[in-house]
Design a protein around this motif. Structure first.
Motif, short mmCIF file in Angstrom:
data_model
loop_
_atom_site.label_atom_id
_atom_site.label_comp_id
_atom_site.label_asym_id
_atom_site.label_seq_id
_atom_site.Cartn_x
_atom_site.Cartn_y
_atom_site.Cartn_z
N ALA A 37 0.84 -1.20 0.00
CA ALA A 37 0.00 0.00 0.00
C ALA A 37 0.87 1.25 0.00
N THR A 38 1.97 1.23 0.74
CA THR A 38 2.90 2.36 0.75
C THR A 38 3.47 2.59 -0.64
N ALA A 39 3.89 1.53 -1.30
CA ALA A 39 4.44 1.65 -2.65
C ALA A 39 3.40 2.21 -3.61
N THR A 40 2.18 1.74 -3.50
CA THR A 40 1.11 2.23 -4.37
C THR A 40 0.84 3.71 -4.14
N ASP A 41 0.76 4.10 -2.88
CA ASP A 41 0.53 5.51 -2.54
C ASP A 41 1.64 6.40 -3.10
N LEU A 42 2.89 5.95 -2.96
CA LEU A 42 4.01 6.75 -3.45
C LEU A 42 3.98 6.90 -4.97
N MET A 43 3.63 5.83 -5.67
CA MET A 43 3.57 5.90 -7.13
C MET A 43 2.42 6.80 -7.58
N LEU A 44 1.29 6.72 -6.91
CA LEU A 44 0.17 7.61 -7.25
C LEU A 44 0.52 9.07 -6.98
N GLU A 45 1.19 9.31 -5.87
CA GLU A 45 1.61 10.67 -5.54
C GLU A 45 2.60 11.20 -6.58
N ALA A 46 3.53 10.35 -7.01
CA ALA A 46 4.49 10.76 -8.02
C ALA A 46 3.80 11.09 -9.34
N GLY A 47 2.79 10.32 -9.69
CA GLY A 47 2.02 10.58 -10.91
C GLY A 47 1.26 11.89 -10.84
N GLN A 48 0.68 12.17 -9.69
CA GLN A 48 -0.06 13.42 -9.51
C GLN A 48 0.90 14.61 -9.54
N LEU A 49 2.04 14.46 -8.95
CA LEU A 49 3.04 15.52 -8.95
C LEU A 49 3.52 15.80 -10.37
N GLU A 50 3.78 14.73 -11.11
CA GLU A 50 4.22 14.88 -12.50
C GLU A 50 3.15 15.58 -13.34
N ALA A 51 1.89 15.21 -13.14
CA ALA A 51 0.80 15.83 -13.88
C ALA A 51 0.66 17.31 -13.52
N ALA A 52 0.81 17.63 -12.24
CA ALA A 52 0.72 19.03 -11.81
C ALA A 52 1.86 19.86 -12.38
N LEU A 53 3.05 19.30 -12.43
CA LEU A 53 4.20 20.04 -12.97
C LEU A 53 4.07 20.22 -14.48
N ALA A 54 3.37 19.32 -15.13
CA ALA A 54 3.18 19.45 -16.58
C ALA A 54 2.28 20.63 -16.92
N LEU A 55 1.42 21.01 -15.98
CA LEU A 55 0.52 22.14 -16.20
C LEU A 55 1.21 23.49 -16.05
N ILE A 56 2.35 23.49 -15.40
CA ILE A 56 3.04 24.75 -15.15
C ILE A 56 3.82 25.19 -16.37
#
Length: 56
Positions: A37-56
């Motif tokens: 679950a920790t690994a899944t949460d970290l990967m989801l967080e990394a994906g959201q961060l990457e998507a947010a940075l792509a908008l900038i």
């Protein structure tokens, strides 16, 4: 973050391998679930961060 997620998966594998040798019951399997679950949460967080940075 990916490195931490990989470590979490590795830890889950280690706990799963040793859990199969134990006769303690469910506790080791709960640890495996927690690490995965920790690994899944970290990967989801990394994906959201990457998507947010792509908008900038």
């Amino acid at each position: 973050m990916n490195n931490i997620a990989c470590r979490a998966v590795a830890q889950a594998g280690l706990v799963a391998a040793t859990a199969s040798l134990d006769s303690e019951g469910e506790w080791p399997l709960l640890q495996v679930a927690g690490w995965l679950a920790t690994a899944t949460d970290l990967m989801l967080e990394a994906g959201q961060l990457e998507a947010a940075l792509a908008l900038i």
